[in-house]
Design an enzyme around this catalytic site. Structure first.
Site, PDB file in Angstrom:
ATOM      1  N   LYS A  55     -10.521  12.507   8.128  1.00 27.56           N
ATOM      2  CA  LYS A  55     -10.058  12.140   9.593  1.00 27.56           C
ATOM      3  C   LYS A  55     -10.056  13.272  10.595  1.00 27.56           C
ATOM      4  CE  LYS A  55      -6.914   8.581   8.133  1.00 27.56           C
ATOM      5  NZ  LYS A  55      -7.515   7.290   8.861  1.00 27.56           N
ATOM      6  N   ARG A  64      -7.602  -0.681   1.403  1.00 27.07           N
ATOM      7  CA  ARG A  64      -8.229  -1.924   0.533  1.00 27.07           C
ATOM      8  C   ARG A  64      -8.659  -1.681  -0.755  1.00 27.07           C
ATOM      9  NH1 ARG A  64     -12.273  -2.578   5.672  1.00 27.07           N
ATOM     10  NH2 ARG A  64     -10.475  -1.321   6.571  1.00 27.07           N
ATOM     11  N   LYS A  83       0.720  -1.020  -0.055  1.00 25.60           N
ATOM     12  CA  LYS A  83      -0.077  -0.010   0.036  1.00 25.60           C
ATOM     13  C   LYS A  83       0.909   1.286   0.135  1.00 25.60           C
ATOM     14  CE  LYS A  83      -3.257   2.727   2.996  1.00 25.60           C
ATOM     15  NZ  LYS A  83      -4.210   2.525   4.261  1.00 25.60           N
ATOM     16  N   GLU A 113      -9.725   2.982   2.340  1.00 22.29           N
ATOM     17  CA  GLU A 113      -9.029   3.448   0.860  1.00 22.29           C
ATOM     18  C   GLU A 113      -8.025   2.607   0.567  1.00 22.29           C
ATOM     19  OE1 GLU A 113      -7.909   5.087   3.215  1.00 22.29           O
ATOM     20  OE2 GLU A 113      -5.950   4.623   2.835  1.00 22.29           O
TER      21      GLU A 113
HETATM   22  N1  BES Z   1      -4.479   4.382   6.956  1.00 23.45           N
HETATM   23  C1  BES Z   1      -5.480   4.035   7.530  1.00 23.45           C
HETATM   24  C2  BES Z   1      -4.832   2.936   8.869  1.00 23.45           C
HETATM   25  C3  BES Z   1      -3.996   3.640   9.802  1.00 23.45           C
HETATM   26  C4  BES Z   1      -4.386   4.067  11.072  1.00 23.45           C
HETATM   27  C5  BES Z   1      -2.607   3.684   9.583  1.00 23.45           C
HETATM   28  C6  BES Z   1      -3.611   4.545  12.015  1.00 23.45           C
HETATM   29  C7  BES Z   1      -1.734   3.966  10.532  1.00 23.45           C
HETATM   30  C8  BES Z   1      -2.221   4.404  11.742  1.00 23.45           C
HETATM   31  C9  BES Z   1      -6.669   3.263   6.993  1.00 23.45           C
HETATM   32  O1  BES Z   1      -6.923   3.976   5.551  1.00 23.45           O
HETATM   33  C10 BES Z   1      -7.564   3.765   7.395  1.00 23.45           C
HETATM   34  O2  BES Z   1      -8.055   4.749   7.584  1.00 23.45           O
HETATM   35  N2  BES Z   1      -8.476   2.687   8.247  1.00 23.45           N
HETATM   36  C11 BES Z   1      -9.560   3.049   8.880  1.00 23.45           C
HETATM   37  C12 BES Z   1     -10.836   1.943   8.251  1.00 23.45           C
HETATM   38  C13 BES Z   1     -12.208   2.163   8.780  1.00 23.45           C
HETATM   39  C14 BES Z   1     -12.533   3.451   8.050  1.00 23.45           C
HETATM   40  C15 BES Z   1     -12.881   1.120   8.512  1.00 23.45           C
HETATM   41  C16 BES Z   1      -9.370   2.772  10.243  1.00 23.45           C
HETATM   42  O3  BES Z   1      -8.454   2.128  10.573  1.00 23.45           O
HETATM   43  O4  BES Z   1      -9.818   3.590  10.933  1.00 23.45           O
HETATM   44 ZN    ZN Z   2      -4.821   4.740   4.641  1.00 25.79          ZN
HETATM   45 MN    MN Z   3      -7.798   5.350   5.457  1.00 23.42          MN
END
Ligand code: BES
Ligand code: ZN
Ligand code: MN
Length: 531
Positions: free
Chosen positions: A295, A369, A283, A367
């Site tokens: 976010k 995935r 990724k 995003e």
């Molecule tokens: N890049 C993030 C995951 C992440 C979180 C990486 C903290 C490093 C530190 C990923 O794209 C994301 O935002 N995931 C969401 C998924 C949710 C919306 C189902 C998450 O983990 O909150």
């Molecule tokens: Zn992400």
């Molecule tokens: Mn994300």
């Protein structure tokens, strides 16, 4: 020191008597029972007039894990200091404990501006001399990594009224070896240099701000490193991706002015042992704002590191090529930003991935995935890989489950998963296996499309992996969720605050072991290489 400055450090084997080595710091290991390897305690007392034993007797130094003590020699031996390095409990010595103590020592040596070091830890503290030598060099060099290129000279630490100190640079690290261990130590050094090179490049990419480390810049970097090593580089731009049908990657990139890329690296040495390639997918999300599902502001800057999976793929290919590991490996790095704008993906939008499956985007922040769905299915179809490994900073949930100390490991191939876990344990990049029971798949069913991109509150790391499993075409597959391990918030012995460059040591060792496997051998007649 950054990636390119690391190359200036000389690292060599020393077969002579360590007590006559002329490094500024002579590093010797002591266990917490006060013992040392070989007859060194006696020798040390002999050269220093019994001072070492007195220090132990008075409890000034106990040899506890990561404890250090600088013992000035006042000219009794060429080294300015004997650096006592605590190894902790004798039975618990591991490559990781050697890596950590070496990083701690290197940082203390930096504070005293000692630019030449000699380490005796590898030959004596651990049975596996190759691995221990690698750990000494990795701990030292990775521990000295800094990322300061955005600071103007004047802003760098200085004492009041004095000119800024020139930045510290280690010039020479030597490792003790006997005639018996010399070859192994040399091998360990060679491995460490390759792993450190890949890791520091990955750290640099992850630490660069997202306005510099764009998909274009990462593609240029990958091209440069690939060309140097005879790795074939291809990159697909937005129009091409659209034409090829990578609708999920293009969809994520829609809100962004920065153009997306799919970066493809093909390492295929003459002596490659495998009939079908190993596919690595990472990724490479250069900035994850969350998109329309924005976010919160707090810590959003850390999302410049959301490309750590891709950086690990590039760093691993660099290391593997530098070591000449005889395996055919393909790396894919889907690269884009995730931004909110008038043209961005909206919750409820439906995207079509490369394999034709449709995805309802419930949350634009899930995003990673989406871009992996395309890269995985593109790779599975076009390269027919023997094994797929993907790395992704995929879910915050993996940090809830495992914290910062283990990679979330999932997939459909129990044998490969347990191999990855075993290697991780051996080289200090530990993982933990999470299940993919069929019940979890219920959570990502969509009322309008083939699936949706989020699975509700429970088991976020698992539902993300369940989603990915729809795109691997039933090929053997291991998924590494590195969201908790890719970044550290404070300095650790060989991980300065910031990007860790996680996964490169793990994958390089895994692939090296894999290259020796008979099952992967070219079947006679079949298995001609693509292109
Ligand atoms: N890049 C993030 C995951 C992440 C979180 C990486 C903290 C490093 C530190 C990923 O794209 C994301 O935002 N995931 C969401 C998924 C949710 C919306 C189902 C998450 O983990 O909150
Ligand atoms: Zn992400
Ligand atoms: Mn994300």
């Amino acid at each position: 020191m950054n990636e390119s400055e690391m190359e200036n450090i000389t690292v060599e084997v020393q077969t002579g008597d360590p007590f006559s080595v002329s490094a500024a710091g002579l590093i010797v290991g002591v266990w917490d029972d006060g013992r040392m390897a070989l007859d060194w305690k006696k020798r040390l007392d002999a050269v220093l007039g019994g001072e070492f034993s007195r220090i132990l007797e008075h409890g000034e130094f106990r040899g506890e894990s990561r404890e250090i003590f600088f013992l000035p020699t006042f000219g009794k031996i060429p080294a300015r200091y004997v650096i006592l390095a605590g190894l902790g409990h004798r039975d618990k010595t591991s490559s990781e404990s050697i890596r950590k103590i070496s990083g701690t020592v290197a940082n203390a040596a930096r504070r005293r501006n000692l630019t030449t070091l000699h380490s005796t830890l590898a030959s004596n503290a651990h049975d596996d001399v190759d691995l221990a030598s690698e750990a000494v060099v990795e701990g030292t060099l990775l521990g000295l990594y800094t990322f300061s290129q955005y600071k103007s000279r004047d802003e760098r630490p200085s004492r009041k009224g004095k000119a800024p100190k020139p930045e510290y640079a280690l010039s020479r690290l030597t490792l003790s070896a006997s005639k018996d261990t010399e070859k192994k130590v040399r091998r360990g050094i060679e491995w460490a240099r390759a792993v450190v090179r890949g890791t520091c490049l990955a750290r640099d990419l992850g630490n660069h701000p997202a306005n510099v480390a764009t998909p274009t810049m990462i593609a240029d970097t990958a091209a440069r490193e690939a060309v140097r090593r005879g790795i074939r580089f291809t990159s697909f731009d937005r129009d091409k991706l659209e034409e090829m049908g990578l609708g999920a990657l293009v969809g994520v990139a829609k809100g962004s002015v920065e153009p997306p890329r799919l970066i493809q690296l093909e390492y295929c040495p003459e002596k490659a042992q495998n009939a079908k390639p190993i596919l690595l997918v990472g990724k490479t999300l250069t900035f994850d704002s969350g998109g329309i599902s924005l976010k919160p502001a707090e810590k959003m800057e850390a999302m410049k590191g959301d490309m750590s999976g891709g950086a690990a793929v590039l760093g691993t290919l660099m290391a593997v090529a530098d070591l000449g590991i005889p395996l055919w490996i393909v790396g894919l790095m889907p690269a884009t930003e995730n931004m909110p704008s008038g043209s961005a993906n909206k919750p409820g939008d439906v995207l079509k991935a490369y394999n034709g499956k449709t995805i309802e985007v419930i949350n634009t922040d899930a995003e990673g995935r989406l871009i992996l769905a395309d890269a995985l299915s593109y790779g599975a179809k076009n390269f027919d890989p023997a094994l797929i490994i993907d790395l992704a900073t995929l879910t915050g949930a993996v940090t809830v489950a495992l914290g910062a100390h283990a990679i979330g490991v999932l997939g459909n191939d129990p044998k490969r998963i347990s191999e990855v876990l075993a290697i991780g344990e051996k080289v200090g990049e530990k993982g933990w296996h999470l299940p993919l029971f069929e019940e979890y798949f219920e959570q990502i069913k969509s009322p309008v499309a083939d699936m949706q991109n989020v699975g509700g509150r429970g088991a976020g790391t698992i539902t993300a992996a369940a989603f990915l499993s729809h795109f691997v075409d039933d090929k053997p597959w291991v998924h590494l969720d590195i969201a908790g391990t890719a970044w550290v918030e404070s300095d650790e012995p060989y991980k300065p605050k910031g990007n860790v460059g996680i996964g490169i040591r793990l994958l390089t060792h895994f692939l090296s072991d894999l290259s020796g496997e008979k099952d992967l051998r070219k079947a006679s007649g079949k298995g001609s290489k693509k292109k």
